[in-house]
Enzyme design. Sequence first.
Site, PDB file in Angstrom:
ATOM      1  N   GLY A 138       0.712  -1.246   0.066  1.00 33.78           N
ATOM      2  CA  GLY A 138       0.066   0.040  -0.103  1.00 33.78           C
ATOM      3  C   GLY A 138       0.773   1.087   0.055  1.00 33.78           C
ATOM      4  O   GLY A 138       1.469   1.748  -0.959  1.00 33.78           O
ATOM      5  N   ARG A 139       0.963   1.856   1.035  1.00 35.73           N
ATOM      6  CA  ARG A 139       1.696   3.132   1.383  1.00 35.73           C
ATOM      7  C   ARG A 139       2.718   2.665   2.592  1.00 35.73           C
ATOM      8  O   ARG A 139       2.285   2.257   3.684  1.00 35.73           O
ATOM      9  CB  ARG A 139       0.901   4.162   1.489  1.00 35.73           C
ATOM     10  N   GLU A 188      11.239   7.329   0.276  1.00 40.94           N
ATOM     11  CA  GLU A 188      11.715   6.531  -1.024  1.00 40.94           C
ATOM     12  C   GLU A 188      12.575   7.652  -1.910  1.00 40.94           C
ATOM     13  O   GLU A 188      12.113   8.558  -1.950  1.00 40.94           O
ATOM     14  CB  GLU A 188      10.499   5.995  -1.733  1.00 40.94           C
ATOM     15  N   HIS A 203       9.296  -0.357  -4.985  1.00 43.59           N
ATOM     16  CA  HIS A 203       7.897   0.165  -5.072  1.00 43.59           C
ATOM     17  C   HIS A 203       7.527  -0.413  -6.585  1.00 43.59           C
ATOM     18  O   HIS A 203       7.250   0.516  -7.530  1.00 43.59           O
ATOM     19  CB  HIS A 203       8.066   1.751  -4.996  1.00 43.59           C
TER      20      HIS A 203
END
Length: 328
Positions: free
Chosen positions: A242-243, A272, A291
């Site tokens: 997700g995040r 990131e 990611h």
Amino acid sequence: MPVPPPPLPAPDALARARLLVSPSLDAGLVREVERIAGRGAEPLADAPPPSDEPYLCVGGSLPGALRTDRLLWFHSVTAGTDRLLGAGAWPASALLTRTVGRMGERMAQYVLGWVLAECQAVPAFTAQHARAHWEQLPTELIAGQTALVYGTGRIGAAVGRLLGACGVRTVGVARTTRTGPQPGSVRVVPGFDRVIGAAEDAEALGEARWVVSTLPLTGPTAGFFGADRFAAVRGATFVNVGRGATVDMAALENALRDGRVRRAVLDVLPKEPAAPEDPVWRLPRTVITSHSSGITADEDVVVDFTAAWEAVTAGRWPELTVDVGRGY
């Protein structure tokens, strides 16, 4: 406070709106966007076009100077809109839609791949190979075990469907304010054997073999996976697609070090990209990927922008309209 949805762009305003696209978009994608909108595109810059005409945008970010009442519609080329909404006030009159495409399938494959790798002892066999060491290791079946999947939208449901097809019992976790039956009752949602509210997840965390997060980043989900939730885990593997900022990384580290979390697979991080000296690289029994579980393809943008355009021009709300108050 709920944020009232903006009105749909008026047909006459949409007909004369200028089309602005992010310079980072591939030339082939820009041609497709032009075809869908029926007009030529201009590069999305740090200032609005030098006229009083309305405009619509397709891209990944929106400069502050373009956040005006002349903006009719912004179509995001990504599924997550937290960075877009967090970069400044959103114009009350502007429609916001997003791209999901086949991202759910890609992220589901990612989750299943790591689940299977773990059950087949792939990390341990890889380490043995590096030492030229021969030893039989036990493996386990995924069928009959439980995955707790946070987020029951398109992406979470895709994860649930693929794991369920392999015999995994899937429990979805939705917002407590979700409409429908009261917390504690069974809710029928495609992709899940059962859906519970986030406030009632303590028992399910203790029963899960895998805890999978597909949560977006919003005010309520920031630091959502903290010390209390990790304290309820009993040996599950944590997978986050997700995040990154939905996880309290210090709490995750503590849970990994005391064994409550068996291992972690993190495709997303609070910051990131992670620098080589970032302590996240030293978390025990953890794999970090870049990611990459749900990279958006140009075809995803074309399909979802086409559907949104057809809906808007027919006077309907697009399925992928973002509630800017909730952030998804």
